[in-house]
Write an enzyme that holds these catalytic residues in place. Sequence first.
Site, PDB file in Angstrom:
ATOM      1  N   ILE A  28       9.871   6.319  43.694  1.00  0.00           N
ATOM      2  CA  ILE A  28      10.662   6.178  44.909  1.00  0.00           C
ATOM      3  C   ILE A  28      10.575   7.427  45.780  1.00  0.00           C
ATOM      4  CG2 ILE A  28      13.037   5.971  45.766  1.00  0.00           C
ATOM      5  CD1 ILE A  28      13.568   4.085  43.362  1.00  0.00           C
ATOM      6  N   TYR A 169      22.737   7.881  31.336  1.00  0.00           N
ATOM      7  CA  TYR A 169      22.097   7.597  32.629  1.00  0.00           C
ATOM      8  C   TYR A 169      23.095   6.970  33.590  1.00  0.00           C
ATOM      9  CZ  TYR A 169      18.926   5.582  36.095  1.00  0.00           C
ATOM     10  OH  TYR A 169      18.307   5.242  37.271  1.00  0.00           O
TER      11      TYR A 169
END
Length: 263
Positions: A28, A169
């Site tokens: 990304i 996460y």
Amino acid sequence: MEDITLNAPKMFDLSGRVALVTGAGSGIGQRIAMGLAQCGADVALLDRRTDDGVAQTAAFIAKTGRKSVQIAADVTSGSALAEAVRQTETELGPLRLALNAAGIANAAPCEEMEEDQYQTLMDINMKGVWLSCQAQARAMLAHGQGGSIVNIASMSGVIVNRGLNQVHYNASKAGVIHMSKSMAMEWVDRGIRVNSVSPGYTATPMNTRPEMLHQTKDFESQTPLQRMASVDEMVGPAVFLLSDAASYCTGVDLLVDGGFCCW
């Protein structure tokens, strides 16, 4: 009255602005760095990778006619980030835009996860974003032109992904979202906007490895649009939040998840 039709396209134009992108060597971050150049920005490319990912990003930017600088640095080091910002401004000009995409992901059952696994991810995903924003904002505040910062979070900061054991996460991305809102409010009266983009399942190299095939099929079936996003689809949301088109947006978390969080 101002000609709205004539001026509207300029809201997304980043010409004459300098951006710093962390995690610019893959996924990304790489694609958004390219997209910022396509919209007119000169871009500093920061990554700790040792492969040719950053060089590939720089080669693409050169084809757009924009300038770039490649910076090898670790986002867990405040001094390295301060030097990266200094190098950016020396070679490209005053920093106006920042996109923080550096991050890692892994998984393990919570009761079995080693402390080192937890801490390493948190250092990169949360501390790294904090240190990046700190260094970037210091420069923006110093030259008095303001700026815009976008942090890449995740829909995992909003929901708990089915079948994935990644408590660290998820917590890190929730932290990025709320940290971005908190920084937005600290700098709201000094010309710096801070927002976050929370992608859903995206076809990055990490998610498209052959051993991930079964899991990616699950990701697609769980998503209302019935597919993962491409990295190209993260460019528009990031450019929007960084550009003048989003001049009244700060403290926003923009979900780009194919409708996942609706279910």
